[in-house]
Design an enzyme around this catalytic site. Structure first.
Site, mmCIF file in Angstrom:
data_model
loop_
_atom_site.group_PDB
_atom_site.id
_atom_site.type_symbol
_atom_site.label_atom_id
_atom_site.label_comp_id
_atom_site.label_asym_id
_atom_site.label_seq_id
_atom_site.Cartn_x
_atom_site.Cartn_y
_atom_site.Cartn_z
ATOM 1 N NE ARG A 90 -1.895 -1.281 3.412
ATOM 2 C CZ ARG A 90 -3.058 -1.817 3.757
ATOM 3 N NH1 ARG A 90 -4.028 -1.056 4.170
ATOM 4 N NH2 ARG A 90 -3.206 -3.101 3.710
ATOM 5 C CB THR A 91 3.764 2.447 1.921
ATOM 6 O OG1 THR A 91 3.097 2.202 3.156
ATOM 7 C CG2 THR A 91 4.545 3.738 2.028
ATOM 8 C CE LYS A 109 25.486 -6.598 -10.965
ATOM 9 N NZ LYS A 109 25.718 -5.695 -12.110
ATOM 10 N NE ARG A 137 8.154 0.840 4.096
ATOM 11 C CZ ARG A 137 6.888 0.514 4.370
ATOM 12 N NH1 ARG A 137 6.485 -0.736 4.262
ATOM 13 N NH2 ARG A 137 6.026 1.432 4.745
ATOM 14 C CG HIS A 168 5.433 4.875 7.953
ATOM 15 N ND1 HIS A 168 5.476 5.593 6.786
ATOM 16 C CD2 HIS A 168 4.752 3.727 7.662
ATOM 17 C CE1 HIS A 168 4.844 4.908 5.833
ATOM 18 N NE2 HIS A 168 4.404 3.783 6.336
#
Lengths: 312, 312, 312
Positions: free
Chosen positions: B63-64, B91, B113, B141
């Site tokens: 959702r975010t 990598k 995030r 958040h």
């Protein structure tokens, strides 16, 4: 420049081996014009509006995939992507069938990164859309080669006569191979330097000098293009230890003491910091590594423009 | 409102801790203007045309991620995304190198995030593009906090003096932390309630009331913001059993009998139905959970607009 | 055609079972108009500008996902996608909660591929946005059925009276089921042919002829729609061996000797080459497999247009 549109007539970009000096120069000068777009407030031109660009990445990649995607979007193309994990590779479809299906969707450009050398060439033969090689095994990575050369030319004003040393695992490097093809065509002097176990056989036939001495490679060089070491190669016994690699081929400030005062340090990324380059060199005054990334977008915009028939 | 453009001058949105009351209010009022766009027949404004927004999600999210992507697209920005599985994390590139590379592609906004608290702050210091924190570990958040507060204000007409109880695993919740910072700055009374093993130490210093009694937290509350329980915490012995958690802290209709008649039930999602909330509460008349989701797009449009220098 | 806008009034496309003959014909004729868009130099019309299309694929897919995405982009819609691996499925959220959240983001169309038969129907009932079934278990794959029928009609000029034989694993095939519903409604004669272990029970009730003889299925057929074999079924003992399957049901040139001279060979892809079809048949003159792919975009553009209220 007025006649460039008569020079470029290729549908695909597969490798620098296939390109003439003139074709490389058309790409570089076109990239020069597009570079300015990404510095605008509105970073977008309508050049490829309504064109469809599909990228197929069968190996993980952040920067190349992103760079192509942004190049396409800044030209206003529609972009869609396939990565191995989401593709019908899991259903066992061959690459060619996947590509023919994508072609049937009236796509204009297919960007392909694949583990198999020659995979993009195979597709280019059977597909009507343009195919751009985004790296095929250890064979070529032409857009990386072109952005490297673009950066050298931008910084040094010319390529002809430049002394470029490529350092590291030459044998497994598609970046090295594309650099060598392009640089030789434009008249640069190329030296390659790395552990003898990581040198391709008969590489001298490509017209390059070979040395195992880093000091020799640095001396007189205008540009050091330092390759990424694939750490997993070490397990296969191709070089003795990371520590020894750093001792022999790692670039640090001490090493650069006798270098030219205006030497350029390049790296295709991602850097193994502390191995190929120390922090102070990677972020130091000679480094143009981030400028390579910036130029990558301009070069890829130019290529998308040219292969889809853009006239300049 | 005429002087809002003189209030917001931050390049980044990192957390509500860093914002003044005035800055939070600018975001809320700007979000109010943008909310209408998503109800139009043509849900698109040209505000960020030609801007590039890159999202980097190092934790799974639907959702975010989607909310940010839609917010950016409705502002006409170009969006590209990286998730850990496709990134050059494989990598071994550091986050900072990845970000510097993205910056070199002339990107305008990086949405991050990350599992590490402070990762967006680190990037913001070194990057020229705007950085928006989409959740950093258990730290903050901020866009969730802002959309929660936006929803409270929209429903209750004000935030000052509101009694807000936050229920659940406060210690591990970035949502709780952003709510507390924001709500306190706007003058709300905040009570936190949960198992004592899931309470952060010295939380009273943030100016909140603390209780282990759900009935106490519900009594007099204007808003219950019910947090998601991470079921995997149970394995670590942080709370005795799901059944006991439900008995003590699960919200059901019976529990709400003595609540205010116009109480709001909020949840950042995804809900563990039958644990934090029973079905009838989650979907019941007090619930504004889906309105939070709707408001999330408006709030994220406002933030994208403000950090890129939009004037109101 | 002038009254087509009075014929289509469905919010969703769930299956061909639910559609009337007239509704199917509206989709086919609308697809006919949209087909031309993908052959333009600028493959884009502003029809769905500012609309949001979300695709949720809970099974791997390349061609269907890509086809929908390109259809949406060529209509100028904004597209975002969720695949299982990146979704909050990992957080245990139910499909319905995911969908209600997406709805709260003011989305116009949800495209769903799901392993559970009926999942799109469930969503359609609770969601305000349009729901398009992109394949639900072994139940229906209506856009594939429609593009198959579109291709037959385009090639043969009509569907009524056409003799269509569907070959392979009928029992597990959503493609077969959607074909049968659609073809029967338009008046085609449908024969199904495959190993008896891969035949659904009581299939005759759908008004089709059943045979285990491939020669019988080919004789008189205007169209062979050859299904993909899921090789993993063999492990479950549903058919004895690949070799035996090829012997009995594989289509090769020899097999087609007594076929009509203008027979069409169709396959939904991806082909297991050498199993369902030999190379020369898959790529031969009767094959319209790639035209199916091309038509898929036109059919999906038509459906996106119609379910969002487009008038013709």
């Amino acid at each position: 420049m007025a006649k460039n549109n008569t020079i470029w007539n290729k549908k695909d970009l597969l490798g620098l081996e296939e390109l003439s000096r003139e074709e490389i120069e058309v790409i570089l000068s076109t990239a020069g014009s597009f570079k300015e777009v990404s510095t605008r407030k509105v970073k977008k031109v309508p050049t490829l509006r309504g064109k469809t660009v599909v990228s197929i990445f069968c190996e993980p990649s952040t920067r190349t995939r992103l760079s192509f995607e942004l190049a396409a979007k800044r030209l206003s193309a529609d972009t869609v992507g396939i990565t191995s994990s989401t593709s019908s590779a899991v259903k066992g479809e061959t690459l060619k069938d996947t590509a023919k299906n994508i072609e049937a969707m009236n796509v204009d450009v297919v960007i392909l990164r694949h583990t198999t050398p020659g995979a993009p060439h195979l597709l280019a033969k059977t597909l009507e859309p343009s195919v751009i090689n985004a790296g095929d095994g250890a064979h070529e990575h032409p857009t990386q080669g072109l952005l490297d050369i673009f950066t050298m030319k931008e910084k040094k004003g010319k390529v002809k006569g430049l002394k470029v040393s490529i350092i590291g695992d030459i044998a497994h490097s598609r970046v090295a191979r594309s650099n060598i093809w392009g640089l030789k065509k434009l008249g640069a002097d190329v030296t390659i330097c790395g552990p003898s176990t990581l040198m391709p056989v008969e590489i001298e036939k490509m017209g390059v000098s070979v040395t195992n001495s880093l000091d020799e490679a640095i001396e007189d060089a205008d540009v050091l293009n330092v390759l990424r070491i694939q750490l997993e190669r070490q397990k296969k016994g191709l070089f003795p230890s990371i520590r020894e690699y750093i001792n022999l081929f790692g670039i640090n400030r001490q090493r650069l003491k006798h270098a030219k005062k205006d030497i350029l340090i390049m790296h295709p990324g991602p850097i193994n910091r502390g191995i190929e380059l120390t922090h102070d060199v990677a972020d130091g005054p000679y480094s143009v590594i981030l400028e390579q990334v910036t130029n990558g977008i301009a070069v890829r915009m130019a290529i998308l423009f040219l292969v889809t028939g853009g006239k300049i």
